[in-house]
Motif scaffolding. Sequence first.
Motif, PDB file in Angstrom:
ATOM      1  N   PRO A 300       0.763  -1.343   0.065  1.00  0.00           N
ATOM      2  CA  PRO A 300       0.011  -0.073   0.068  1.00  0.00           C
ATOM      3  C   PRO A 300       0.709   1.235  -0.166  1.00  0.00           C
ATOM      4  O   PRO A 300       0.353   2.498  -0.326  1.00  0.00           O
ATOM      5  CB  PRO A 300      -0.946  -0.103   1.300  1.00  0.00           C
ATOM      6  N   GLY A 301       2.042   1.229   0.228  1.00  0.00           N
ATOM      7  CA  GLY A 301       2.918   2.338   0.448  1.00  0.00           C
ATOM      8  C   GLY A 301       3.239   3.052  -0.967  1.00  0.00           C
ATOM      9  O   GLY A 301       3.152   4.498  -0.935  1.00  0.00           O
ATOM     10  N   ALA A 302       2.659   2.452  -1.988  1.00  0.00           N
ATOM     11  CA  ALA A 302       3.141   2.925  -3.299  1.00  0.00           C
ATOM     12  C   ALA A 302       2.143   4.189  -3.567  1.00  0.00           C
ATOM     13  O   ALA A 302       2.286   5.333  -4.060  1.00  0.00           O
ATOM     14  CB  ALA A 302       2.923   2.118  -4.433  1.00  0.00           C
ATOM     15  N   ILE A 303       0.745   3.843  -3.335  1.00  0.00           N
ATOM     16  CA  ILE A 303      -0.312   4.753  -3.508  1.00  0.00           C
ATOM     17  C   ILE A 303      -0.079   6.114  -2.394  1.00  0.00           C
ATOM     18  O   ILE A 303      -0.280   7.283  -2.778  1.00  0.00           O
ATOM     19  CB  ILE A 303      -1.708   3.891  -3.152  1.00  0.00           C
ATOM     20  N   SER A 304      -0.049   5.751  -1.187  1.00  0.00           N
ATOM     21  CA  SER A 304       0.089   6.488  -0.182  1.00  0.00           C
ATOM     22  C   SER A 304       1.310   7.774  -0.633  1.00  0.00           C
ATOM     23  O   SER A 304       1.094   8.868  -0.259  1.00  0.00           O
ATOM     24  CB  SER A 304       0.740   5.863   1.194  1.00  0.00           C
ATOM     25  N   THR A 305       2.628   7.036  -1.080  1.00  0.00           N
ATOM     26  CA  THR A 305       3.561   8.009  -1.538  1.00  0.00           C
ATOM     27  C   THR A 305       3.219   8.871  -2.749  1.00  0.00           C
ATOM     28  O   THR A 305       3.435  10.040  -2.656  1.00  0.00           O
ATOM     29  CB  THR A 305       4.948   7.151  -2.025  1.00  0.00           C
ATOM     30  N   TRP A 306       2.462   8.288  -3.706  1.00  0.00           N
ATOM     31  CA  TRP A 306       1.994   9.042  -4.851  1.00  0.00           C
ATOM     32  C   TRP A 306       0.758  10.129  -4.372  1.00  0.00           C
ATOM     33  O   TRP A 306       1.037  11.489  -4.850  1.00  0.00           O
ATOM     34  CB  TRP A 306       1.167   8.288  -5.838  1.00  0.00           C
ATOM     35  N   VAL A 307       0.118   9.780  -3.525  1.00  0.00           N
ATOM     36  CA  VAL A 307      -0.697  11.016  -2.843  1.00  0.00           C
ATOM     37  C   VAL A 307       0.045  12.171  -2.027  1.00  0.00           C
ATOM     38  O   VAL A 307      -0.151  13.140  -2.397  1.00  0.00           O
ATOM     39  CB  VAL A 307      -1.847  10.349  -1.747  1.00  0.00           C
ATOM     40  N   ASP A 308       0.870  11.619  -1.394  1.00  0.00           N
ATOM     41  CA  ASP A 308       1.799  12.627  -0.833  1.00  0.00           C
ATOM     42  C   ASP A 308       2.384  13.478  -1.767  1.00  0.00           C
ATOM     43  O   ASP A 308       2.519  14.854  -1.754  1.00  0.00           O
ATOM     44  CB  ASP A 308       2.846  12.116   0.164  1.00  0.00           C
ATOM     45  N   ALA A 309       2.869  12.993  -2.994  1.00  0.00           N
ATOM     46  CA  ALA A 309       3.577  13.615  -4.065  1.00  0.00           C
ATOM     47  C   ALA A 309       2.704  14.585  -4.591  1.00  0.00           C
ATOM     48  O   ALA A 309       2.891  15.750  -4.936  1.00  0.00           O
ATOM     49  CB  ALA A 309       4.313  12.621  -4.992  1.00  0.00           C
ATOM     50  N   CYS A 310       1.500  14.172  -4.866  1.00  0.00           N
ATOM     51  CA  CYS A 310       0.435  14.931  -5.678  1.00  0.00           C
ATOM     52  C   CYS A 310       0.213  16.186  -4.694  1.00  0.00           C
ATOM     53  O   CYS A 310      -0.174  17.413  -5.494  1.00  0.00           O
ATOM     54  CB  CYS A 310      -0.808  14.107  -5.798  1.00  0.00           C
ATOM     55  N   LEU A 460      -6.303  -4.431  -8.732  1.00  0.00           N
ATOM     56  CA  LEU A 460      -7.146  -3.977  -7.688  1.00  0.00           C
ATOM     57  C   LEU A 460      -6.733  -4.865  -6.324  1.00  0.00           C
ATOM     58  O   LEU A 460      -7.729  -5.299  -5.821  1.00  0.00           O
ATOM     59  CB  LEU A 460      -8.563  -4.128  -8.122  1.00  0.00           C
ATOM     60  N   ASP A 461      -5.532  -5.230  -6.367  1.00  0.00           N
ATOM     61  CA  ASP A 461      -4.979  -6.097  -5.388  1.00  0.00           C
ATOM     62  C   ASP A 461      -5.112  -5.255  -4.121  1.00  0.00           C
ATOM     63  O   ASP A 461      -5.069  -5.908  -2.994  1.00  0.00           O
ATOM     64  CB  ASP A 461      -3.564  -6.441  -5.449  1.00  0.00           C
ATOM     65  N   HIS A 462      -5.202  -4.003  -3.817  1.00  0.00           N
ATOM     66  CA  HIS A 462      -5.616  -3.522  -2.507  1.00  0.00           C
ATOM     67  C   HIS A 462      -6.884  -4.015  -2.007  1.00  0.00           C
ATOM     68  O   HIS A 462      -6.906  -4.017  -0.783  1.00  0.00           O
ATOM     69  CB  HIS A 462      -5.679  -1.922  -2.692  1.00  0.00           C
ATOM     70  N   SER A 463      -7.720  -4.496  -2.526  1.00  0.00           N
ATOM     71  CA  SER A 463      -8.922  -4.880  -1.986  1.00  0.00           C
ATOM     72  C   SER A 463      -8.539  -6.688  -1.396  1.00  0.00           C
ATOM     73  O   SER A 463      -9.773  -6.970  -0.945  1.00  0.00           O
ATOM     74  CB  SER A 463     -10.122  -5.091  -3.162  1.00  0.00           C
ATOM     75  N   ASN A 464      -7.786  -6.887  -1.585  1.00  0.00           N
ATOM     76  CA  ASN A 464      -7.514  -8.463  -1.050  1.00  0.00           C
ATOM     77  C   ASN A 464      -7.330  -8.468   0.588  1.00  0.00           C
ATOM     78  O   ASN A 464      -7.412  -9.628   0.879  1.00  0.00           O
ATOM     79  CB  ASN A 464      -5.970  -9.052  -1.641  1.00  0.00           C
ATOM     80  N   ALA A 465      -7.149  -7.362   1.168  1.00  0.00           N
ATOM     81  CA  ALA A 465      -7.305  -7.264   2.696  1.00  0.00           C
ATOM     82  C   ALA A 465      -8.079  -6.010   3.152  1.00  0.00           C
ATOM     83  O   ALA A 465      -7.743  -5.165   2.446  1.00  0.00           O
ATOM     84  CB  ALA A 465      -5.760  -7.301   3.133  1.00  0.00           C
ATOM     85  N   LEU A 466      -8.497  -6.321   4.355  1.00  0.00           N
ATOM     86  CA  LEU A 466      -9.509  -5.301   4.757  1.00  0.00           C
ATOM     87  C   LEU A 466      -8.782  -4.127   5.172  1.00  0.00           C
ATOM     88  O   LEU A 466      -9.045  -2.999   5.080  1.00  0.00           O
ATOM     89  CB  LEU A 466     -10.136  -5.668   6.136  1.00  0.00           C
ATOM     90  N   GLU A 467      -7.270  -4.361   5.737  1.00  0.00           N
ATOM     91  CA  GLU A 467      -6.480  -3.324   6.053  1.00  0.00           C
ATOM     92  C   GLU A 467      -6.083  -2.399   4.776  1.00  0.00           C
ATOM     93  O   GLU A 467      -6.227  -1.327   4.789  1.00  0.00           O
ATOM     94  CB  GLU A 467      -5.252  -4.008   6.673  1.00  0.00           C
ATOM     95  N   THR A 468      -5.653  -3.147   3.906  1.00  0.00           N
ATOM     96  CA  THR A 468      -5.190  -2.298   2.511  1.00  0.00           C
ATOM     97  C   THR A 468      -6.322  -1.681   1.738  1.00  0.00           C
ATOM     98  O   THR A 468      -6.146  -0.612   1.222  1.00  0.00           O
ATOM     99  CB  THR A 468      -4.463  -3.125   1.835  1.00  0.00           C
ATOM    100  N   MET A 469      -7.496  -2.441   1.818  1.00  0.00           N
ATOM    101  CA  MET A 469      -8.618  -1.800   1.185  1.00  0.00           C
ATOM    102  C   MET A 469      -9.198  -0.399   2.061  1.00  0.00           C
ATOM    103  O   MET A 469      -9.295   0.730   1.490  1.00  0.00           O
ATOM    104  CB  MET A 469      -9.869  -2.546   1.487  1.00  0.00           C
TER     105      MET A 469
END
Length: 575
Positions: A300-310, A460-469
């Motif tokens: 999940p770090g990749a999306i969080s990092t992208w959001v920070d960068a944006c 959409l592999d973020h949906s594979n766990a409640l935490e990452t979703m």
Amino acid sequence: MSADPAAAEREARKALEKTPNDARALLNLGKALRAQGRDAEAAESERKSIAASTRDARHRRVAEAMRAGKTIEANQLLQRLVEENGEDVLALMLFGSQASKGRQYELADQLLSRAVALAPADPNARFAMADHQVRTKRFEDALATLAALPDEMRKSEGAQSLEAECLGELGRVKEQLVLLRDIAASSANPLQYNLRIGHALRTLGRQEEAGKAYRAVIAQIPAEGTSWWSLANLKTTKFTEADIAAMRAGLDHPTAPVENRIRLNFALGKAYEDRKDAANAFRHYDEGNRLRRSIAPYDPGAISTWVDACIATFTAEFFAGLSQGGDPSNQPIFVIGMQRSGSTLVEQILASHPKVEGTSELNELRFIVEAIHQQKPVALEKAMAALSPDERRQFGARYLETTAIHRRTDRPRFTDKMPNNWLHVALIRSILPNARVIDVRRNPMDCCFSNWKQLYARGLDHSNALETMGQFYADYVRLMRHYDAALPGFVHRVIYEELVADVESETRRLLDYLGLEFDPACLQFHSTERPVLTISAGQVREPINRKGIDAWHPFERYLEPLKAALGPVIQEWRI
């Protein structure tokens, strides 16, 4: 080779007198004959050249490596062959196909284009190119490539199967259905086409017929997981005790592939959920997701990092400086947000308006993102921010040009319902400043739980766990909140629960944002006939209802990891 085609022919024939099966000499002969307009003779010489290559020891080693699954070794051998002889059609073709499968699309384009140019009459080179074009979502190009095949190969099962895939992706689902039925009628293995026929029928809203197609496969292969999950995904199937027993037996099979067990677990989860047996439903959904994580890990770090960068890059000051550039068209309407948020419902409402064409989840913006990243070797957000006004105009025009293949009417506006375009709102504003963006948002507990128990075909592999979703949803809200502040008024928000509660008022508000007059047809969205390619295909053909609201409540005791990941967004998701 001589510049004079006749002289080149003589040179090639002289070489072949010494070595009759010299692949390069045969290819040179083909080029010389083609330059003289002797296409039939050229095609035969090209065919012999490729056949001669297959007898070469190094090409045989490539084939052995590929059969053994030794992809790296095969690619290394192919690379050496191409470096030594840039006219080795077989090596170009095989290396191009391998590059395409490995997502090295630019390299695959170069290799396969070269193979087709060297042996234009070779059907295998063209078929490899068509397969690559499908993989890169260039479906119109693939249809044109398939149409250029010789009649015998064009009518082959493999070519027709690829053509059917293109038709479906282009929204020409009625044509796809006819073709799939023709293929199934003559195929030695019609069951695989029954599945695809079922999917096409579902897309057209013919749920009962789709169910029968899936049942036809199950009748022959009772443990076939894809068919069971497809039945569950219709959202209307009522599973019997016998159905549940058959699915459980499939799970117990000692040699069942993991993919089949995943599908059976999700189908059983839906079966037990429909019976209001939350404990067994959760157990199967949880096991299905555990198995998914075992073959598709997610960071999940990749999306969080992208959001920070944006947030750091695309500030109010950045947008204030975009006074020029971009394509001025107001045709595109981007419908963004989470999957399972109600975005298909909003698209269906809009597609019922006489001035809006509903397309589907388009990949064109993603392709532009990839092109920008390749063009400018810096961090992606910096590459986007550095686009000149002219570059922004060119990319906006490219988006309009490439999305045109999905248009079937002359309506002035069209939707692009790719949910994950929320990641690229800044790019949309940069290259299409007059486009409209609609953020469809649903209660995070309902939305995230619905995603977690949905088996997606890919990604959409973020949906594979409640935490990452939960983290994915929280990042989405965080970025959209930033754009609300940095770009006020550019994004219009539709709250799913408010739309369900008062569809007319919310539809009028939506149309006002788009600058469109209200049309009563929008309230009869469930009667609009059009292909719907998402998993909500059946639901949007029903009148508005509250079926999906608070569906998470019976499972609340199991959802603490989701609540923890969402954090304060649970209470603050509307703003």
